[in-house]
Scaffold this active site. Structure first.
Site, PDB file in Angstrom:
ATOM      1  N   GLU A   1       0.801  -1.224   0.000  1.00  0.00           N
ATOM      2  CA  GLU A   1       0.000   0.000   0.000  1.00  0.00           C
ATOM      3  C   GLU A   1       0.836   1.278   0.000  1.00  0.00           C
ATOM      4  O   GLU A   1       0.770   2.086   0.933  1.00  0.00           O
ATOM      5  CB  GLU A   1      -0.943   0.008   1.202  1.00  0.00           C
ATOM      6  CG  GLU A   1      -1.961  -1.104   1.188  1.00  0.00           C
ATOM      7  CD  GLU A   1      -2.936  -1.041   2.333  1.00  0.00           C
ATOM      8  OE1 GLU A   1      -3.935  -1.782   2.291  1.00  0.00           O
ATOM      9  OE2 GLU A   1      -2.705  -0.257   3.287  1.00  0.00           O
TER      10      GLU A   1
ATOM     11  N   GLU B   1      -5.303  -8.472   0.867  1.00  0.00           N
ATOM     12  CA  GLU B   1      -5.988  -8.081   2.111  1.00  0.00           C
ATOM     13  C   GLU B   1      -7.463  -7.859   1.815  1.00  0.00           C
ATOM     14  O   GLU B   1      -7.807  -7.183   0.860  1.00  0.00           O
ATOM     15  CB  GLU B   1      -5.430  -6.785   2.714  1.00  0.00           C
ATOM     16  CG  GLU B   1      -4.111  -6.895   3.408  1.00  0.00           C
ATOM     17  CD  GLU B   1      -3.720  -5.594   4.096  1.00  0.00           C
ATOM     18  OE1 GLU B   1      -4.633  -4.816   4.474  1.00  0.00           O
ATOM     19  OE2 GLU B   1      -2.518  -5.339   4.249  1.00  0.00           O
TER      20      GLU B   1
END
Length: 460
Positions: free
Chosen positions: A186, A368
């Site tokens: 991320e 995720e």
């Protein structure tokens, strides 16, 4: 993402949704797993030669983390990893995505190596393999060594070389046993929140610092891909991105423009240069001062897959006084549960999977996905998290719908194995399949743990 910002999401209540994916929809070699990150679970921040990270510094600044929580102990995975590997084995997963703490193996980010830190990951990797689970190693999940932060962190172009050296150390040490590597987790969150909004470490809010950090992280990614490719025969290399549809808080012209800006800086400013060798149009002029000859070729290196992290849509509103012209907006709809602050919208997940596959034409692994809730044991000591069970069913079903529509989806990892330190929320928001009592550190599998185990058995 681009092209989707005008659609209005349909928000659902995760208490009542129960949709099961049918067997045969996913690939026969589909990978089921769980994800964690070093800073959020390991603890032992002052043990065995680990160096200070920017998150250690940030968490100690007054008002940064709810309730003044720190990750000094977290889940104490550093000492309890055998217990956590046993939990993974009980789930029946095929893969475990984890990250290495850069300051644990290189306390100052470069130079002297910390053998005790390297030994720890040897033990984890060996234990995971012995349990019949494939280790997926992420090089960077936000815990930059503070010593490099003191030199400018991601605003210093030299960090691309420092990161390449770190990638080489990890590749040489673990490449005989680890073949799945992600360079970053991320980057949009780490850099946008860390350098433009001051919501994450290092807590900076400065436009030029943000733009420099974007470009230098992109350079670091490309350099690390080349290092891993050279040093690890048979490596499968990717990067993990958080991608979410962006909607306007309300459909004013100003908010629509802010929505396009947030989409650019959240969904495109890292993935486009890494996969398409160009910054997105709304950011190209801003990035130009920092791009040197040959940089885009250094950034856009061949990778094997994209990791997708996704939880919900996000919203934008115009904010002329902000560093980038937008601010986080409020969802016009909410679930009726005040503790779960994100809209629950499985179709946005399906849409994101389709968009990611269509735009980049790389295999997608959902690295995720999960549901945060303030779980607590009942009188019998059980943690009955029906909301999370239904969330997982609905989102896994949506993933199956994307696969049926042609998206090349090859794996799904729940966030997370354990309740952990959730960054600015501290220990207040729980995402784990296993409940962690942060006083005793006892792990208790929740209802969702057993439900996910049963889903894997049924769908495998």
């Amino acid at each position: 993402m681009t092209g989707s910002i005008m659609k209005k999401p349909v928000v659902i209540d995760a208490k009542t949704v129960s949709v099961d994916l049918q067997p045969g929809v996913l690939r026969k070699d589909f990978v089921w797993g769980v994800s964690t990150s070093s800073y959020q679970i390991e603890g032992a921040t002052k043990e065995d030669g680990r160096g200070l990270s920017i998150w250690d510094t940030y968490a100690r600044q007054k008002g940064r983390i709810e309730h003044g929580d720190t990750a000094d102990v977290a889940c104490d995975h550093y000492h309890r990893y055998p217990e956590d590997i046993a939990l993974m084995k009980g789930l029946g997963i095929g893969a475990y995505r984890f990250s290495v703490a850069w300051p644990r193996v290189l306390p100052r980010g470069r130079g002297a190596i910390n053998e005790k830190g390297l030994d720890f990951y040897d033990r984890v990797i060996d234990g995971v393999l012995e349990a019949g689970i494939e280790p997926w190693l992420c090089l960077y999940h936000w815990d930059l060594p503070q010593a490099l932060g003191d030199l400018g962190g991601w605003t210093n172009r030299d960090i691309a070389g420092w990161f390449a050296d770190y990638a080489a150390l990890i590749s040489r040490r673990y490449g005989d046993r680890v073949k799945r590597f992600a360079t970053f987790n991320e980057p949009c969150v780490a850099i946008l929140f860390g350098y433009a909004m001051s919501w994450n470490a290092p807590g900076v809010s400065d436009r030029s610092s943000y733009l420099k950090a974007v470009h230098h992280l992109n350079l670091a990614h490309g350099g690390a891909v080349d290092v891993i490719r050279d040093l690890v025969p048979g490596a499968s290399i990717g990067i993990v991105h958080n991608r979410q549809p962006v909607y306007p808080e309300s459909e004013t012209p100003e908010n629509l423009h802010a929505t396009a800006l947030l989409d650019t800086h959240w969904n495109l400013i890292f993935t486009d240069p890494q996969c398409l060798a160009a910054y997105p149009p709304l950011a190209a002029a801003d990035m130009e001062p920092y791009v040197q000859a040959g940089d885009m070729a250094k950034i856009c290196r061949p990778i094997d897959w994209i990791g997708l992290n996704h939880y919900s849509p996000i919203y934008a509103r115009a904010e002329p006084n902000s560093e980038l012209g937008f601010a986080w907006g409020k969802s016009p709809d909410r679930t009726d549960h005040p503790d779960f602050l994100w809209p629950i919208h499985p179709d946005a997940f399906r849409e994101t999977l389709m968009d990611t596959w269509t735009r980049y034409r790389l295999p997608v692994y959902v690295t995720e996905n999960g549901c945060g809730d303030p779980d607590a044991p009942n009188a019998a000591g059980e943690v009955v998290d029906e909301r999370r069970v239904n969330y997982l069913r609905a989102y896994i079903h949506a993933m199956g719908e994307a696969a049926k529509q042609g998206a090349d989806v090859r794996g799904y990892f729940v966030w997370s194995l354990l309740d952990n330190f959730e960054w600015g929320a501290g220990f207040g928001n729980r995402f784990g399949l296993a409940y962690v009592n942060f006083e005793t550190l006892k792990r208790t599998p929740k209802s969702s743990y057993f439900a996910y185990r049963d889903m894997i058995r049924r769908l495998r």
